[in-house]
Scaffold this motif. Structure first.
Motif, mmCIF file in Angstrom:
data_model
loop_
_atom_site.group_PDB
_atom_site.id
_atom_site.type_symbol
_atom_site.label_atom_id
_atom_site.label_comp_id
_atom_site.label_asym_id
_atom_site.label_seq_id
_atom_site.Cartn_x
_atom_site.Cartn_y
_atom_site.Cartn_z
ATOM 1 N N LYS A 103 0.834 -1.212 0.000
ATOM 2 C CA LYS A 103 0.000 0.000 0.000
ATOM 3 C C LYS A 103 0.867 1.261 0.000
ATOM 4 N N SER A 106 2.125 1.993 -3.395
ATOM 5 C CA SER A 106 1.091 2.601 -4.224
ATOM 6 C C SER A 106 0.837 4.050 -3.808
ATOM 7 N N CYS A 118 -2.081 3.728 -10.194
ATOM 8 C CA CYS A 118 -1.280 2.938 -9.263
ATOM 9 C C CYS A 118 -2.160 2.614 -8.061
ATOM 10 N N ASP A 119 -2.654 1.393 -8.020
ATOM 11 C CA ASP A 119 -3.640 1.001 -7.010
ATOM 12 C C ASP A 119 -3.318 -0.368 -6.426
ATOM 13 N N TYR A 129 -1.667 -5.540 -7.359
ATOM 14 C CA TYR A 129 -0.932 -4.277 -7.449
ATOM 15 C C TYR A 129 -0.959 -3.865 -8.918
ATOM 16 N N TRP A 131 -0.720 -0.898 -12.136
ATOM 17 C CA TRP A 131 -0.178 0.389 -12.544
ATOM 18 C C TRP A 131 -0.199 0.528 -14.059
#
Length: 353
Positions: A103, A106, A118-119, A129, A131
């Protein structure tokens, strides 16, 4: 290079490791940067400044071609998995769990690199993950390989205190001739041609406690990252925000001031007034973004003219041709022949249009 392309950036600390890797192969980074159009600045400033992400991604592709090594970034990561932005990496290392580390990577990614997405997405037993880059980054293959392999290697080697091997990776790049090195570097099966870049983890693995967790160190590093993020955001202005929205919606033929204003949480009239106060208009920004993306696609890809027209938001190739004449003084096909830096192996794949 126009100011809009220079605003898509990556932190200069990334080139320190690249300089060492290229030197081990007998090449001088600064000489290659000068030859291939990558603006670096003096080495003593690399750790404190940003460089153009568009230039950097193109540079990696050209060096890959020069070395005849389509797996340049994976081979580089195999000997140098650290990456840049040590504050963010350290904050993640001292996180309570691998999931919190992910996290953090991100949350603070924009300190190191400008990404369109980006999450961290959590679905039941799986963590994704994800991006992606600005559409202006038209040749991101080596860039993607480097980014993905750094993220995967950090978790494979116990980046957050315990090894968390990815279950799978999906990459928005073409299928390479040999995918075995991808599996080795990313820790699991790899799919290609995805609509977004993803590394997939087991939620159970990521939620285990980090034996290296240090609360005081973690909080201090998070505070440092917060300050860096705030400083980065202060450098933006309304025109830059509009530019970001436009470039992410650039393929839409009906993109309008009202749509962008809605994305920014204001009325079209307010946005128009505030842009005028900054000495610009929505139409000027939209036109500049189209021109910039068109020039990148024409110079650096073998995409047909009709496809480029669609990707920059024109519903008809004729309209794009007229716009190109206004931007470049030549029809797009002629301008490409004059300006293109497409590698020879791509030139042969160019389709007539």
């Amino acid at each position: 290079m126009s100011g809009s392309l220079e605003n898509i950036r990556i932190h200069g600390s990334v080139v320190g490791g690249l300089e060492k890797y290229l030197a081990s192969l007998g090449y001088d980074l600064q000489a290659l940067a000068l030859e291939y159009g990558l603006t670096l600045g003096p080495p003593e400033e690399w750790s404190t400044r940003y460089i153009s992400l568009v230039e950097y991604s193109q540079f990696l592709e050209r060096v890959s071609s020069l070395l005849n090594d389509p797996y340049l970034s994976l081979n580089w990561t195999s000997v140098d998995p650290a990456g840049g932005m040590k504050q963010m990496a350290l904050a993640a290392r001292f996180a309570p769990s691998p999931l919190e580390a992910l996290k953090i990577m991100s949350r603070f990614a924009s300190i190191a690199i400008d990404l369109s997405v980006c999450d961290v997405v959590i679905e039941k037993d799986t963590v994704y993950y994800c991006w992606d880059y600005s559409p202006l980054v038209v040749k991101p293959e080596q860039l993607t390989d480097r980014f993905a392999s750094i993220v995967a290697q950090r978790f494979l080697t116990g980046f957050a205190g315990a090894s968390s091997s990815p279950l799978e990776a999906s990459m928005r790049r073409e299928q390479p001739k040999n995918s075995s090195l991808y599996r080795q570097m990313l820790g699991g099966p790899v799919k290609f041609g995805s609509d977004i870049n993803k590394i997939i983890f087991s939620r159970e693995q990521l939620t285990q406690s980090n034996p290296g967790y240090d609360g005081e160190m973690f909080e201090a590093l998070i505070e440092l990252c917060e300050r860096r993020l705030a400083d980065t955001r202060k450098q933006g202005d309304l025109a830059a925000l509009v530019q970001d929205v436009v470039v992410h919606r650039i393929a839409s033929a009906d993109l309008s001031l009202e749509l962008v204003a809605r994305d920014l949480g204001m009325s079209g009239r307010v946005l128009q007034r505030r842009l005028a106060e900054n000495g610009t208009t929505f139409q000027e920004i939209h036109d500049r973004m189209r021109r910039d993306l068109a020039s990148e696609l024409l110079r650096n890809t073998g995409a047909p003219i009709s496809e480029i027209a669609y990707r920059v938001g024109f519903s008809a190739t004729g309209n794009f041709t007229r716009a190109a004449k206004r931007w470049f003084g030549l029809p797009p096909k002629q301008w490409r022949q004059q300006e293109a830096v497409v590698p020879e192996f791509l030139r042969s794949t160019m389709k007539k249009s």
